[in-house]
Design a protein around this motif. Structure first.
Motif, mmCIF file in Angstrom:
data_model
loop_
_atom_site.group_PDB
_atom_site.id
_atom_site.type_symbol
_atom_site.label_atom_id
_atom_site.label_comp_id
_atom_site.label_asym_id
_atom_site.label_seq_id
_atom_site.Cartn_x
_atom_site.Cartn_y
_atom_site.Cartn_z
ATOM 1 N N ILE A 142 0.811 -1.213 0.000
ATOM 2 C CA ILE A 142 0.000 0.000 0.000
ATOM 3 C C ILE A 142 0.850 1.271 0.000
ATOM 4 O O ILE A 142 0.347 2.363 -0.277
ATOM 5 N N GLY A 143 2.125 1.159 0.338
ATOM 6 C CA GLY A 143 3.021 2.304 0.230
ATOM 7 C C GLY A 143 2.849 3.365 1.284
ATOM 8 O O GLY A 143 3.195 4.533 1.064
ATOM 9 N N ARG A 144 2.346 2.974 2.441
ATOM 10 C CA ARG A 144 2.184 3.895 3.573
ATOM 11 C C ARG A 144 2.212 3.076 4.853
ATOM 12 O O ARG A 144 2.084 1.849 4.811
ATOM 13 N N ALA A 145 2.373 3.730 5.985
ATOM 14 C CA ALA A 145 2.378 3.011 7.255
ATOM 15 C C ALA A 145 1.013 2.363 7.485
ATOM 16 O O ALA A 145 -0.029 2.960 7.198
ATOM 17 N N VAL A 146 1.042 1.140 7.995
ATOM 18 C CA VAL A 146 -0.183 0.372 8.216
ATOM 19 C C VAL A 146 -0.379 0.174 9.717
ATOM 20 O O VAL A 146 0.568 -0.152 10.441
ATOM 21 N N PHE A 147 -1.620 0.373 10.176
ATOM 22 C CA PHE A 147 -1.973 0.163 11.584
ATOM 23 C C PHE A 147 -3.101 -0.859 11.653
ATOM 24 O O PHE A 147 -4.189 -0.640 11.112
ATOM 25 N N ILE A 148 -2.828 -1.979 12.308
ATOM 26 C CA ILE A 148 -3.814 -3.054 12.426
ATOM 27 C C ILE A 148 -3.941 -3.445 13.891
ATOM 28 O O ILE A 148 -2.950 -3.839 14.528
ATOM 29 N N ALA A 149 -5.124 -3.321 14.437
ATOM 30 C CA ALA A 149 -5.407 -3.834 15.778
ATOM 31 C C ALA A 149 -5.729 -5.313 15.634
ATOM 32 O O ALA A 149 -6.639 -5.682 14.884
ATOM 33 N N ASN A 150 -4.997 -6.159 16.338
ATOM 34 C CA ASN A 150 -5.162 -7.607 16.177
ATOM 35 C C ASN A 150 -5.013 -8.319 17.523
ATOM 36 O O ASN A 150 -3.895 -8.408 18.029
ATOM 37 N N PRO A 151 -6.128 -8.796 18.095
ATOM 38 C CA PRO A 151 -7.510 -8.733 17.634
ATOM 39 C C PRO A 151 -8.002 -7.286 17.478
ATOM 40 O O PRO A 151 -7.553 -6.390 18.183
ATOM 41 N N ASN A 152 -8.938 -7.142 16.551
ATOM 42 C CA ASN A 152 -9.436 -5.799 16.248
ATOM 43 C C ASN A 152 -10.396 -5.322 17.336
ATOM 44 O O ASN A 152 -10.995 -6.118 18.060
ATOM 45 N N ALA A 153 -10.489 -4.022 17.450
ATOM 46 C CA ALA A 153 -11.470 -3.416 18.355
ATOM 47 C C ALA A 153 -12.331 -2.481 17.513
ATOM 48 O O ALA A 153 -11.792 -1.747 16.690
ATOM 49 N N PRO A 154 -13.638 -2.522 17.659
ATOM 50 C CA PRO A 154 -14.404 -3.189 18.714
ATOM 51 C C PRO A 154 -14.934 -4.578 18.368
ATOM 52 O O PRO A 154 -15.760 -5.123 19.091
ATOM 53 N N THR A 155 -14.481 -5.178 17.252
ATOM 54 C CA THR A 155 -15.086 -6.441 16.822
ATOM 55 C C THR A 155 -14.568 -7.644 17.588
ATOM 56 O O THR A 155 -15.273 -8.638 17.747
ATOM 57 N N GLY A 156 -13.286 -7.599 18.021
ATOM 58 C CA GLY A 156 -12.691 -8.750 18.685
ATOM 59 C C GLY A 156 -12.153 -9.798 17.731
ATOM 60 O O GLY A 156 -11.598 -10.813 18.165
ATOM 61 N N MET A 157 -12.281 -9.559 16.426
ATOM 62 C CA MET A 157 -11.885 -10.552 15.438
ATOM 63 C C MET A 157 -10.385 -10.484 15.144
ATOM 64 O O MET A 157 -9.768 -9.433 15.256
ATOM 65 N N GLN A 158 -9.826 -11.631 14.769
ATOM 66 C CA GLN A 158 -8.386 -11.757 14.621
ATOM 67 C C GLN A 158 -7.986 -12.019 13.173
ATOM 68 O O GLN A 158 -8.665 -12.739 12.451
ATOM 69 N N LEU A 159 -6.861 -11.435 12.771
ATOM 70 C CA LEU A 159 -6.234 -11.713 11.487
ATOM 71 C C LEU A 159 -5.114 -12.723 11.738
ATOM 72 O O LEU A 159 -4.386 -12.614 12.728
ATOM 73 N N SER A 160 -4.966 -13.699 10.854
ATOM 74 C CA SER A 160 -3.964 -14.739 11.062
ATOM 75 C C SER A 160 -2.550 -14.174 10.954
ATOM 76 O O SER A 160 -2.309 -13.159 10.293
ATOM 77 N N LEU A 161 -1.598 -14.872 11.584
ATOM 78 C CA LEU A 161 -0.206 -14.451 11.497
ATOM 79 C C LEU A 161 0.309 -14.558 10.061
ATOM 80 O O LEU A 161 1.174 -13.778 9.651
ATOM 81 N N GLU A 162 -0.210 -15.507 9.303
ATOM 82 C CA GLU A 162 0.180 -15.618 7.903
ATOM 83 C C GLU A 162 -0.213 -14.366 7.130
ATOM 84 O O GLU A 162 0.563 -13.851 6.305
ATOM 85 N N ASP A 163 -1.396 -13.848 7.407
ATOM 86 C CA ASP A 163 -1.843 -12.621 6.742
ATOM 87 C C ASP A 163 -1.042 -11.410 7.215
ATOM 88 O O ASP A 163 -0.692 -10.533 6.411
ATOM 89 N N ILE A 164 -0.752 -11.355 8.519
ATOM 90 C CA ILE A 164 0.080 -10.262 9.039
ATOM 91 C C ILE A 164 1.436 -10.277 8.353
ATOM 92 O O ILE A 164 1.939 -9.232 7.895
ATOM 93 N N GLU A 165 2.049 -11.439 8.265
ATOM 94 C CA GLU A 165 3.368 -11.536 7.644
ATOM 95 C C GLU A 165 3.327 -11.117 6.179
ATOM 96 O O GLU A 165 4.243 -10.436 5.687
ATOM 97 N N ALA A 166 2.267 -11.514 5.480
ATOM 98 C CA ALA A 166 2.159 -11.142 4.071
ATOM 99 C C ALA A 166 2.070 -9.628 3.904
ATOM 100 O O ALA A 166 2.669 -9.051 2.987
ATOM 101 N N ILE A 167 1.340 -8.968 4.795
ATOM 102 C CA ILE A 167 1.221 -7.502 4.740
ATOM 103 C C ILE A 167 2.569 -6.850 5.027
ATOM 104 O O ILE A 167 2.992 -5.924 4.332
ATOM 105 N N VAL A 168 3.254 -7.348 6.053
ATOM 106 C CA VAL A 168 4.569 -6.796 6.409
ATOM 107 C C VAL A 168 5.555 -6.990 5.256
ATOM 108 O O VAL A 168 6.275 -6.060 4.865
ATOM 109 N N LYS A 169 5.564 -8.185 4.695
ATOM 110 C CA LYS A 169 6.503 -8.513 3.615
ATOM 111 C C LYS A 169 6.256 -7.670 2.368
ATOM 112 O O LYS A 169 7.190 -7.324 1.645
ATOM 113 N N SER A 170 4.988 -7.325 2.132
ATOM 114 C CA SER A 170 4.642 -6.574 0.915
ATOM 115 C C SER A 170 4.876 -5.073 1.051
ATOM 116 O O SER A 170 4.726 -4.337 0.081
#
Length: 356
Positions: A142-170
């Motif tokens: 995305i070419g900008r700083a990314v902020f992800i609450a994980n688990p997210n608030a206020p939903t409480g839902m979680q993004l997998s570590l595989e997805d987090i790593e893919a975002i960081v790597k990209s």
């Protein structure tokens, strides 16, 4: 607002914290605090001897606590930054890493938007999917700083570590901040990934699982370089940002880790109980890995149920944003508190049905 206020800040929409009313005694399930007190080790550490040192400034390096946090999380002290609550760490991250803009979800921790506005940062606000989950592809390269609450608030839902790593790597040329305020309630931490990627910053807090919301203590784990950046911001604003008593309380809590882990397990059990009971009453409850749940019923609007619960001495959190205004965010408390909540909701809904 006075006539002296800088125009730059006059139009800010402030973050609205959860209610802290004093008009009566409430069952307080609105601000995701722990229902349990700090551990006995904390009470022992915050003693007369430490209070007797309050005429002295605290250690600006937070050396002893930094070393203990590094040992606890399996990193080096140079990878730890300590802030006055995780909010300060996040604020510094917005200041330090958003020269190319920021990206975060439309439904997430409300301070991200406030910080972006405060610092004049171009923010790309990305809608969650229909089921309130984060779409990882929306953040890839995305070419900008990314902020992800994980688990997210206020939903409480979680993004997998595989997805987090893919975002960081990209996003190798931008910092990805993973806000893990609620990770201790069943989530998966990205701390190990900080050893692999120099653009990942994991932010944590003592306010939830460690029962120190009133102590104002947070920290981050990241590469030596981005941690040094945060320290530069700190020493340019408030080098003595953590008070002496909070430092000793924070270290003592790490020496009593079993106490907090046991409490987290109690909260997880109470969360499962509450979800089961609310679903039996016809509620839709999003899958949560946090110390709260996000729930709604088609039998009553979120605003009305929030108000009726408050009238009966139970505080929960209601948001007015259109997409989520029928939901309530309910902090998970003690077993007795959750039983009282379920009983009151059942009574309110039955009373509403009888009135029709």
């Amino acid at each position: 607002m006075s006539r002296f206020m800088n125009d730059k800040y006059a139009s800010l929409e402030e973050y609205v914290p959860g209610e802290q009313p004093t008009d009566m005694k409430y069952i307080k399930l609105n601000t995701n605090e722990s229902p349990f007190p700090p551990s006995p080790a904390v009470f022992k550490a915050v003693n007369d001897a430490e209070i007797g040192k309050l005429e002295l400034y605290p250690d600006p390096e937070c050396g002893s606590l930094t070393k203990k946090l590094a040992e606890t999380y399996g990193v080096e002290p140079e990878n730890i930054f300590i802030g006055n609550g995780s909010d300060e760490v996040l604020n510094f991250a917005f200041m330090a890493f958003c020269q190319n803009g920021a990206a975060f979800a439309d439904i997430t921790y409300g301070f991200y938007e406030v910080f972006a506005d405060l610092h004049g940062i171009d923010a790309k606000v990305i809608p969650l999917k229909e089921d309130f989950s984060i779409c990882p592809q929306d953040y890839m390269g995305i070419g900008r700083a990314v902020f992800i609450a994980n688990p997210n608030a206020p939903t409480g839902m979680q993004l997998s570590l595989e997805d987090i790593e893919a975002i960081v790597k990209s996003n190798p040329d931008n910092v990805v901040v993973v806000d893990e305020a609620y990770v201790d309630f069943g989530g998966n931490s990205a701390v190990e990934l900080t050893k692999k990627y120099d653009n990942l910053l994991v932010v944590m807090t003592y306010s939830k699982s460690r029962s120190l919301a009133g102590g104002r203590l947070g920290f981050s784990i990241g590469s030596k370089e981005i941690t040094t950046d945060l320290r530069k911001i700190k020493y340019s604003t408030n080098p003595y940002n953590i008070n002496r008593l909070t430092l000793v309380a924070g270290e003592a809590s790490l020496n009593d880790d079993k106490y907090y882990k046991d409490n987290c397990q109690k909260i997880i059990r109470n969360r499962e109980y509450t979800v089961k009971k609310l679903e039996a009453l016809g509620f839709e409850v999003l899958p949560s890995k946090a110390n709260f749940i996000f729930a709604r019923t088609d039998r009553m609007s979120g605003d009305m149920l929030y108000k009726k619960l408050k009238e009966n001495g139970i505080l929960v959190r209601h948001f007015t944003k259109e997409r989520i205004n029928d939901y309530l965010r309910i902090t998970i408390g003690t077993e007795e508190q959750m039983q009282a909540l379920v009983a009151m909701i059942k009574k309110i809904l039955e009373g509403e049905a009888e009135a029709r």
